[in-house]
Scaffold this active site. Structure first.
Site, PDB file in Angstrom:
ATOM      1  CB  SER A 188     -37.237  11.902 -34.526  1.00 36.49           C
ATOM      2  OG  SER A 188     -37.128  11.254 -34.019  1.00 36.49           O
ATOM      3  CG  ASN A 204     -42.881  18.439 -36.719  1.00 34.12           C
ATOM      4  OD1 ASN A 204     -42.625  19.823 -36.297  1.00 34.12           O
ATOM      5  ND2 ASN A 204     -43.069  17.710 -36.684  1.00 34.12           N
ATOM      6  CG  ASP A 228     -45.854  13.447 -35.985  1.00 34.22           C
ATOM      7  OD1 ASP A 228     -44.995  14.801 -36.477  1.00 34.22           O
ATOM      8  OD2 ASP A 228     -46.404  13.431 -35.076  1.00 34.22           O
ATOM      9  CG  HIS A 258     -42.952  13.632 -33.102  1.00 37.65           C
ATOM     10  ND1 HIS A 258     -44.420  14.724 -33.035  1.00 37.65           N
ATOM     11  CD2 HIS A 258     -43.032  12.662 -32.261  1.00 37.65           C
ATOM     12  CE1 HIS A 258     -44.875  13.407 -31.885  1.00 37.65           C
ATOM     13  NE2 HIS A 258     -43.643  12.070 -32.015  1.00 37.65           N
TER      14      HIS A 258
HETATM   15  C1  GAR Z   1     -41.407  20.429 -28.312  1.00 31.93           C
HETATM   16  O1  GAR Z   1     -41.540  19.713 -27.248  1.00 31.93           O
HETATM   17  C2  GAR Z   1     -41.578  20.273 -29.833  1.00 31.93           C
HETATM   18  O2  GAR Z   1     -41.008  18.876 -30.119  1.00 31.93           O
HETATM   19  C3  GAR Z   1     -43.619  19.302 -29.925  1.00 31.93           C
HETATM   20  O3  GAR Z   1     -43.911  20.551 -29.330  1.00 31.93           O
HETATM   21  C4  GAR Z   1     -42.990  20.979 -28.323  1.00 31.93           C
HETATM   22  C5  GAR Z   1     -42.951  22.575 -28.999  1.00 31.93           C
HETATM   23  O4  GAR Z   1     -41.932  23.571 -27.925  1.00 31.93           O
HETATM   24  N1  GAR Z   1     -44.402  19.701 -30.900  1.00 31.93           N
HETATM   25  C6  GAR Z   1     -44.892  17.914 -30.961  1.00 31.93           C
HETATM   26  O5  GAR Z   1     -45.436  17.794 -30.499  1.00 31.93           O
HETATM   27  C7  GAR Z   1     -44.910  18.646 -32.522  1.00 31.93           C
HETATM   28  N2  GAR Z   1     -46.150  17.340 -33.088  1.00 31.93           N
HETATM   29  P1  GAR Z   1     -41.637  25.313 -27.925  1.00 31.93           P
HETATM   30  O6  GAR Z   1     -43.109  25.715 -28.871  1.00 31.93           O
HETATM   31  O7  GAR Z   1     -41.234  25.341 -26.322  1.00 31.93           O
HETATM   32  O8  GAR Z   1     -40.826  24.690 -28.885  1.00 31.93           O
END
Ligand code: GAR
Length: 198
Positions: free
Chosen positions: A137, A108, A146, A110
Site C-alpha cells: 500500500s 509512505n 500506517d 507499506h
Molecule cells: C520495504 O518493504 C517497505 O515497504 C518497508 O521497508 C522496506 C524497505 O525496503 N517499509 C515499512 O515496513 C514501513 N512500515 P528498501 O529500503 O529496500 O526500500
C-alpha cells in the site's frame, strides 16, 4: 518555466525503493532533491550519492530527545522545500507534531494491504494467518501509524510454499513498480492529495 516537482526521500536501510524512484525519475516529471537517512550506515545513501543526489544523515542518537531530532529533520526538509516527502523504508514513527507540520505532504509505502497488517513483520504475520492474498500500500501519512488514507495498492497471491523471504521479494518487486507510479501521478496532478483533515 514549469515549476519543478521536487521530492525528498527519507530512508533507513537498503533503499531499493529509493533506487526504483531514482531510476524512474530519469523518465518522469519529478526530481529527487535530497535523500535523508536516520541511519549513517544505510546502504541507500550510496545509491543516492552514485546518482549525484544530496544526502543528509540525521540520527536520533545524536540528539537529546526525539523532539530535537524531529526539529532538525523538519528544519532540513524546510530548507529543501520539497513538494512531497516520500518515506521509503524509513523505519521511524513520526510524531503527530511532525506530521502536522507537513500536513498532507508526506507519503509512505507499506508492505501489506492496509488496513490489514499495520506495523512490523507483515510477511510473517500474513503467513501465520494463512492468508491467500498479500500486497503493498502507498498511503498518506497521518498521525495514525500506517493508518492514513490509501492512495494505491497492489496485491500478490500467497503461494503454499512461500517463506517470509520469497513473499517479501515478490511484494518488494511490486513496491518498485507502484511507488514511482504514484509519485509521478502526483507530480503531473493525476492524483491530488486533498487537504485531508489530519
Ligand atoms: C520495504 O518493504 C517497505 O515497504 C518497508 O521497508 C522496506 C524497505 O525496503 N517499509 C515499512 O515496513 C514501513 N512500515 P528498501 O529500503 O529496500 O526500500
Amino acid at each position: 518555466m514549469q515549476d519543478l516537482y521536487n521530492i525528498v526521500v527519507l530512508i533507513s536501510g537498503k533503499g531499493t525503493n529509493l533506487q526504483a524512484l531514482i531510476d524512474a525519475s530519469h523518465r518522469s516529471s519529478y526530481t529527487i532533491s535530497a535523500v535523508i537517512s536516520n541511519k549513517a550506515k544505510a546502504i541507500g545513501l550510496n545509491r543516492a550519492k552514485i546518482s549525484g543526489i544530496d544526502t543528509y544523515v540525521i540520527e536520533q542518537e545524536s540528539f537529546n530527545s526525539k523532539l530535537e531530532f524531529e526539529e532538525s529533520l523538519a528544519t532540513r526538509i524546510s530548507e529543501i522545500n520539497p513538494k512531497l516527502i516520500v518515506l521509503a523504508g524509513f523505519m521511524k514513527v513520526l510524531s503527530p507534531q511532525f506530521v502536522k507540520l507537513f500536513r498532507g505532504k508526506v507519503i509512505n509505502i507499506h508492505p501489506s494491504l492496509l488496513p490489514e497488517y499495520p506495523g512490523l513483520n507483515t510477511h510473517q504475520r500474513v503467513l501465520e494467518d494463512k492468508k491467500k492474498i498479500h500486497g503493498v500500500s502507498v498511503h498518506l501519512v497521518t498521525e495514525d501509524l500506517d493508518g492514513g488514507p490509501v492512495i494505491a495498492q497492489d496485491a500478490v497471491y500467497v503461494r503454499p510454499d512461500d517463506t517470509v523471504e520469497s513473499l517479501a521479494k515478490r511484494v518488494l518487486e511490486r513496491e518498485h513498480i507502484i511507488y514511482p507510479k504514484v509519485v509521478e501521478s502526483l507530480a503531473i496532478g493525476k492524483i491530488q492529495l486533498s487537504d485531508y483533515d489530519i
